[in-house]
Every structure is written in structure tokens, then in C-alpha cells.
Design an enzyme around this catalytic site. Structure first.
Site: not given
Length: 407
Positions: A119, A121, A126, A135, A192, A194, A226, A230, A233, A237, A246, A250, A339, A353
Site C-alpha cells: 500500500d 501513500y 492526504h 505530527r 481509506e 483507494e 484500506d 486509527r 495505528q 506506527y 491495517k 482490505t 488514500t 481527514e
């Protein structure tokens, strides 16, 4: 535009310009075999090929597309040309028509055995939004993001076909204010939106695929959800990336739309700055975006309409990068785009989001609100692309319903 003796409407999303592949069975014949969607029917491809005298159609008398994927791009092109011919030339009608089954009478299955799943990114919007959420005190994009297509290896064994229920996953969670992690069902279950790319034409270990040859290994696309926990994750992560948040599921659409059906949907990328390294650049035509329009519905309410044309990295760049270290390709490899999100709120492809990490819930038609998914929620993603001469290329749908955690 080529017309069919089936007398299909000119704007049918599954006309002769689309012709996607899937795997089906019927109550009368439970064998799984390859079918081709045409209009509101499914063509039993192997049976039609045998009746019409096409010997190589035996690769469709299989419970997955993997044998067909192994034949390579020349065989894919020849098969598509044959399908267009027999569905448009009345000479073949008597041989083919008995093998057309109403789509309502078939059961669809996972269209191919997933060899490996990666997968990516690939949306700058996104990645920037997630960076700001996860962050907030750092730059939203990591320093490497515009130099290479970032991705992670997922779990091939939990890729499921559209319509399969998704059980809410359990795992460790730790909010910033919690003194220690706790274990239990995810409280921030997300989607997500995709595009998934289906790969064929296996390569030897140690032999990279040059970007100018990457498109020859791209068989087709599926819509892909996906599913993402959260809270799990966010805790796991750092430093190695997504794992249990994840890997629980899927979902992909039942129909694989050939890349050949999307040639009219090729568009330039939004622009890459700085210029990628040589192995990611390629000749004119080998790096492209796709004009694919998606819609996301939660319990019937449209909550987002992401545009794939906004994606930063090309699928050929993703495939070239995936193999540049010598990793081999396998028939049935699947990689997700990451995404699909745009600059506007209504084009954001995940709830993280859309609700800005739960701070701005979306309102559904029944008056309820969602920050993240609740048990019983059904998510459906649909998509389409422009085809030749005004045709509409349908991507079908990928749908799934959330079931309570197994505790």
C-alpha cells in the site's frame, strides 16, 4: 464507437469500452470461473471461448484470474480484442449469447489470488493532512515524501471481495493523555478510498522493472478500501509504520477493469517538484495520472467525492520503485495507491481527514453524526472514468459492513 449486438445503451458503464474481468459462480453451477461483465450480464468466458473456437480461453476456466495474469500484456490485449469482436459481430451471436448470464443470478468471488500486497501513500493532500493531524509540531510531509513513493507491505491473506463483512479489530491503544496503553476494540475505525493495481507477468528475483516497462505489468484496477484502525495505528506506527492497524482487512471490488479500458482517462500528473531521480522519470507516456472519479457513501449518505487525478505519484512510478531493489513481481500482486484526497474537504478520502480526527463529525441523512465508523455501518465506494468517444467506464463498487469486535 464499437456497438454490440446486445443493444447496450451508449452510456452503460459496462459497455464494450469497459469489459472488466471477475470470478463468479451460479447456484446451478458452483464452479468458480472467470467472467466478463458486459451490460447487465456476465459472460462465462471459457464456455464462450470453447463454443467460438478460441483454444487459449482455457485459462479462463479457473477459479481465479492468476493463470490469465501470467500470460502477459500481449495475451491480455489479444483477449480484449477477441471479446470486442465476438460481442460486436453478429456472426458470433449464436455461439456467445447462450453463455451470457444475468448479473443478478451470479455470485461474485475474490477475482484473483493475492500474491503480495503493498500500500502506497501517493496523495500529497492526504499525506499533508495526516502529517498535520499526527505530527502537529512538525512539517506535515516527511523529507523523503517527494523523492520516492512511500509505502508499506500489507497482509495479502486479509484482502477480501466487496460485500464481505469487516469485524472491528482489537489491539493496543494509547491516547496522548493516557498514562499507559490499553487493549480492546478500535474506537477510531476508518476507511481509506483507494485505487488498487493488479499486477501480472512475473519477474525474476534481482531484476528491477524499468519505468518504461512498468505499464506492461499493470493488468488492471480495482476500487480498494484500506480499512484502518486509527487508534491502533497511531500507537504502533513509530518507528516501523502500519501493522495491526491495517492488516485486519482490505476490501476490493469484484470487477478488475483492464488498464486498456482507461487509456482515454490518462491525464498529466499535477506536477512533481523536485524532479524525481532518473529511475522514476521515464519516457513520455510512461508516467501518467488517471481521471477517475470516486464517491464514498456511509449508510447511503454521500460524504466524499475524491478525484484520483489529484494523486502525486504515477502507478508506473510506484511499480518501478517497488521493484528497483530487485524485489520480484508475482502474478496476482496488488498495490494500493494510498488514500485519494484533494485540496477541498469534500474530496478527502477518509474520515480521519473529513472529520479532522473526530473534531468535525459528518452528518448522515438520518440525522446521526460520525467521527469514525460504528458497528453496523456500511461503507460503499463507487468510481468511474471517461472512456473513448464519450463512453463511461464503470469501476463498479466496493462495499463492506462493520461487525462488532470478536472478544
Amino acid at each position: 464507437m464499437t456497438t454490440s449486438w446486445l443493444d447496450l445503451p451508449a452510456d452503460h458503464p459496462f459497455g464494450l469500452a469497459t469489459l472488466p474481468y471477475g470470478v463468479f459462480s451460479t447456484a446451478a453451477d458452483p464452479r468458480r470461473r472467470v467472467g466478463v461483465r458486459v451490460g447487465d450480464h456476465v459472460l462465462d468466458a471459457a464456455a464462450a471461448a470453447e463454443q467460438a473456437g478460441m483454444e487459449s480461453g482455457v485459462c479462463w476456466d479457473r477459479p481465479s484470474l492468476n493463470d490469465f495474469l501470467s500470460r502477459g500484456h500481449h495475451a491480455w490485449a489479444a483477449a480484449r480484442a477477441w471479446l470486442v469482436e465476438v460481442l460486436s459481430d453478429p456472426m458470433y451471436r449464436d455461439a456467445v449469447e447462450p453463455h451470457l448470464l444475468p448479473v443478478a443470478d451470479v455470485t461474485m468471488h475474490l477475482p484473483f489470488e493475492v500474491a503480495d500486497y503493498v500500500d502506497f501513500y501517493a496523495s500529497e493532500h492526504h499525506a499533508s493532512n495526516v502529517g498535520r493531524i499526527f505530527r502537529p509540531d512538525s512539517e506535515p510531509l516527511t523529507p523523503n515524501w517527494k523523492h520516492l513513493p512511500i509505502g508499506y507491505h500489507g497482509r495479502a491473506g486479509t484482502v477480501v471481495v466487496s460485500g464481505t463483512d469487516i469485524v472491528r479489530p482489537c489491539g493496543q491503544r494509547k491516547a496522548p493523555s493516557d498514562p499507559a496503553p490499553t487493549f480492546g476494540p478500535s474506537r477510531r475505525l476508518d476507511i481509506e478510498t483507494e485505487l488498487g493495481f493488479v499486477v501480472g507477468g512475473a519477474t525474476p528475483l534481482g531484476q528491477p522493472v524499468p519505468i518504461d516497462e512498468a505499464v506492461e505489468h499493470l493488468f488492471g484496477v480495482v476500487l480498494l478500501n484500506d480499512w484502518s484502525a486509527r487508534d491502533i495505528q497511531a500507537w504502533e506506527y513509530v518507528p516501523l509504520g502500519p501493522f495491526l492497524g491495517k492488516s485486519f482487512g482490505t476490501s476490493i471490488s469484484a470487477w478488475v477493469v483492464p488498464m486498456a479500458a482507461l487509456e482515454a482517462a490518462h491525464v498529466p500528473l499535477p506536477g512533481q517538484d523536485p524532479q524525481p531521480l532518473d529511475y522514476l522519470r521515464g519516457d513520455e507516456g510512461s508516467v501518467f495520472g488517471l481521471d477517475i472519479h470516486c464517491e464514498v457513501r456511509v449508510n447511503g449518505t454521500a460524504v466524499s467525492r475524491p478525484e484520483y487525478a489529484d494523486m502525486y505519484w504515477s502507478p508506473t512510478q510506484m511499480l518501478a520503485h517497488l521493484s528497483v531493489n530487485g524485489a520480484s513481481l508475482r502474478d496476482g500482486d496488488l498495490f494500493g495507491s494510498g488514500t485519494i484526497s484533494g485540496a477541498d474537504r469534500q474530496t478527502r478520502g477518509c474520515l480521519l481527514e473529513l472529520t479532522w480526527s473526530g473534531q468535525e463529525p459528518v452528518t448522515l441523512e438520518d440525522g446521526t453524526t460520525r467521527a469514525f465508523l460504528e458497528d453496523g455501518d456500511t461503507v460503499t465506494i463507487t468510481g468511474w472514468a471517461p472512456g473513448p468517444d464519450g463512453a463511461r467506464i464503470g469501476l463498479g463498487e466496493v462495499t463492506g459492513t462493520i461487525r462488532p469486535a470478536f472478544e
